[in-house]
Design a protein around this motif. Structure first.
Motif, PDB file in Angstrom:
ATOM      1  N   ASP A  19       0.843  -1.194   0.000  1.00 15.44           N
ATOM      2  CA  ASP A  19       0.000   0.000   0.000  1.00 15.44           C
ATOM      3  C   ASP A  19       0.883   1.251   0.000  1.00 15.44           C
ATOM      4  O   ASP A  19       1.939   1.267   0.615  1.00 15.44           O
ATOM      5  N   THR A  20       0.426   2.280  -0.694  1.00 11.67           N
ATOM      6  CA  THR A  20       1.212   3.511  -0.811  1.00 11.67           C
ATOM      7  C   THR A  20       0.476   4.682  -0.188  1.00 11.67           C
ATOM      8  O   THR A  20      -0.694   4.906  -0.481  1.00 11.67           O
ATOM      9  N   PHE A  21       1.188   5.398   0.667  1.00 11.56           N
ATOM     10  CA  PHE A  21       0.629   6.585   1.332  1.00 11.56           C
ATOM     11  C   PHE A  21       1.352   7.810   0.764  1.00 11.56           C
ATOM     12  O   PHE A  21       2.573   7.913   0.856  1.00 11.56           O
ATOM     13  N   VAL A  22       0.600   8.707   0.128  1.00  7.20           N
ATOM     14  CA  VAL A  22       1.189   9.874  -0.536  1.00  7.20           C
ATOM     15  C   VAL A  22       0.757  11.141   0.190  1.00  7.20           C
ATOM     16  O   VAL A  22      -0.436  11.377   0.387  1.00  7.20           O
ATOM     17  N   GLN A  23       1.731  11.944   0.580  1.00  4.61           N
ATOM     18  CA  GLN A  23       1.462  13.143   1.384  1.00  4.61           C
ATOM     19  C   GLN A  23       0.369  14.042   0.786  1.00  4.61           C
ATOM     20  O   GLN A  23      -0.571  14.416   1.463  1.00  4.61           O
ATOM     21  N   SER A  24       0.470  14.348  -0.507  1.00  4.68           N
ATOM     22  CA  SER A  24      -0.457  15.333  -1.076  1.00  4.68           C
ATOM     23  C   SER A  24      -1.888  14.827  -1.182  1.00  4.68           C
ATOM     24  O   SER A  24      -2.825  15.610  -1.137  1.00  4.68           O
ATOM     25  N   THR A  25      -2.075  13.513  -1.298  1.00  6.76           N
ATOM     26  CA  THR A  25      -3.448  13.007  -1.453  1.00  6.76           C
ATOM     27  C   THR A  25      -3.976  12.295  -0.221  1.00  6.76           C
ATOM     28  O   THR A  25      -5.183  12.179  -0.044  1.00  6.76           O
ATOM     29  N   ASP A  26      -3.088  11.789   0.645  1.00  6.61           N
ATOM     30  CA  ASP A  26      -3.537  10.964   1.770  1.00  6.61           C
ATOM     31  C   ASP A  26      -3.355  11.616   3.139  1.00  6.61           C
ATOM     32  O   ASP A  26      -3.759  11.040   4.149  1.00  6.61           O
ATOM     33  N   MET A  27      -2.738  12.779   3.174  1.00  7.67           N
ATOM     34  CA  MET A  27      -2.433  13.369   4.470  1.00  7.67           C
ATOM     35  C   MET A  27      -3.187  14.686   4.659  1.00  7.67           C
ATOM     36  O   MET A  27      -2.782  15.724   4.152  1.00  7.67           O
ATOM     37  N   PRO A  28      -4.320  14.623   5.377  1.00  9.01           N
ATOM     38  CA  PRO A  28      -5.080  15.863   5.565  1.00  9.01           C
ATOM     39  C   PRO A  28      -4.326  16.859   6.442  1.00  9.01           C
ATOM     40  O   PRO A  28      -3.408  16.483   7.182  1.00  9.01           O
ATOM     41  N   PRO A  29      -4.717  18.154   6.365  1.00  9.82           N
ATOM     42  CA  PRO A  29      -4.089  19.148   7.243  1.00  9.82           C
ATOM     43  C   PRO A  29      -4.269  18.734   8.704  1.00  9.82           C
ATOM     44  O   PRO A  29      -5.241  18.070   9.037  1.00  9.82           O
TER      45      PRO A  29
END
Length: 294
Positions: A19-29
Motif C-alpha cells: 500500500d502507498t501513502f502519498v502526502q499530497s493526497t492521503d495526508m489531511p491538514p
C-alpha cells in the motif's frame, strides 16, 4: 481480485499486501507525521484483518524531501515502531529515497491456510460490518475546514481519520465463520457491490451502520447521511457475511474482543445491492472511491 496477494513457496502459502501513502493526497491538514506513518501500516493491516490472516513481517520504502527536519524523521520512525508493536509485526528493512514529497510504501507479509474471499456469500446469510461508518467522511470535511460540529463529535470524527484501528484480532479469530469478507476502505457502497457481484447474490441492507450523532451532523449541514456512510471511504473496517447459525457466536466473540460489530442486512437471490426502507427497495450504487476515475 482480492484484498491481498496469495502465493506458495513450497507448501507454505504466503499472503502479501502493498500500500502507498502519498502526502499530497492521503495526508489531511493537521495530521502529524507519526500518525501518517502509523496509518501507512494500518492500510495493509486492515486487509489482513478482512482476510482473517495474522501479519508477521513488513518492509518499508520511504521517499523524503531534501529539506525534511530531523524531528519529522524521528516522528516517522516512531510511527512505524508504534504500529509494528501494536500489531506485533517485525519490520525487516526497506529503502529510503529523496523526492519532492513524502511517500510511504509498505509491504506486509504473513502465512495462511486459506483466506476468506470476497466471493462466497450464500442466500440466507447475514451481512455484518465491524464498526460504525460515516465518521471518517465527516472528519475529513472538518479537517479541511469546511464544517463544524459539537466538540465530542468533532473529536470522534477526527480520531477516525487520524488514528483508525483495524479489527485484526476479530478477523483472525472469527474467520472460520465468514462466508465472504472484504476491507471497506474504498467506501461501503463499493465494498458491498463488489462482494454481491463476486458472490452472484443480492445484498439487502436494512440497517444503516452509524450513530445518532452522525445523523445530527449530516442534518445540520444539509448532507444526505447516506453519502457519508456509504460513499465516504477511508474506514479501515471490513464487511463480512456469515450463516445465521453463527450469528450469536459472532456477536459473543465481538463483545469479548470489544469489537463493535453491526448487523446491516441479509443475502438473497438476485443481483445488486438495495437499501430497504418501509418495504421499498432502493438500489445502492457503487459511489465509493475509485483511483483515476474521470
Amino acid at each position: 481480485s482480492e484484498d491481498v496477494e496469495v502465493f506458495k513457496i513450497g507448501k507454505t502459502k504466503i499472503v502479501a499486501k502493498v500500500d502507498t501513502f502519498v502526502q499530497s493526497t492521503d495526508m489531511p491538514p493537521k495530521m502529524r507525521m507519526h500518525d501518517a506513518a502509523r496509518k501507512s501500516i494500518i492500510a495493509c493491516i486492515s486487509d489482513f484483518a478482512a482476510k482473517g490472516v495474522k501479519p508477521q513481517y513488513g518492509m518499508i520504502s520511504l521517499n523524503l524531501p531534501k529539506m525534511i527536519s530531523r524531528v519529522k524523521i524521528n516522528e516517522i520512525s516512531k510511527g512505524f515502531r508504534d504500529a509494528s508493536n501494536e500489531f506485533n509485526i517485525k519490520i525487516l528493512g526497506g529503502d529510503t529515497n529523496e523526492g519532492k514529497e513524502i511517500v510511504i510504501n509498505v509491504s506486509i507479509f504473513g502465512t495462511t491456510g486459506d483466506i476468506v474471499k470476497r466471493k462466497g456469500a450464500k442466500t440466507g446469510d447475514t451481512i455484518f460490518v465491524t464498526g460504525p461508518f460515516g465518521y471518517t467522511a465527516s472528519g475529513l470535511r472538518i479537517l479541511l475546514g469546511k464544517m463544524k460540529g459539537n466538540d465530542h463529535f468533532v473529536k470522534k470524527a477526527i480520531k477516525s481519520v487520524i488514528n483508525p484501528s483495524p479489527k485484526l484480532d476479530f478477523g483472525v479469530r472469527n474467520r472460520n465463520y465468514f462466508t465472504s469478507s472484504m476491507d471497506s476502505s474504498d467506501g461501503l457502497s463499493t465494498t458491498l457491490n463488489e462482494m454481491a457481484n463476486q458472490s452472484k447474490c443480492k445484498f439487502i441492507i436494512n440497517n444503516i451502520p452509524t450513530g445518532k450523532d452522525l445523523l445530527e451532523f449530516a442534518k445540520s449541514h444539509k448532507i444526505d447521511p447516506n453519502d457519508l456512510v456509504f460513499h465516504g471511504g477511508e474506514e479501515y473496517e471490513f464487511v463480512f457475511t456469515a450463516s445465521k447459525k453463527y450469528k450469536s457466536l459472532i456477536k459473543k466473540n465481538a463483545s469479548l474482543l470489544k469489537t463493535p460489530v453491526i448487523e446491516i442486512g441479509y443475502v438473497t437471490k438476485g443481483k445488486g445491492v438495495f437499501l430497504e426502507k418501509q418495504e421499498k427497495f432502493v438500489p445502492l450504487k457503487d459511489l465509493g472511491w475509485h483511483h483515476f476515475k474521470k
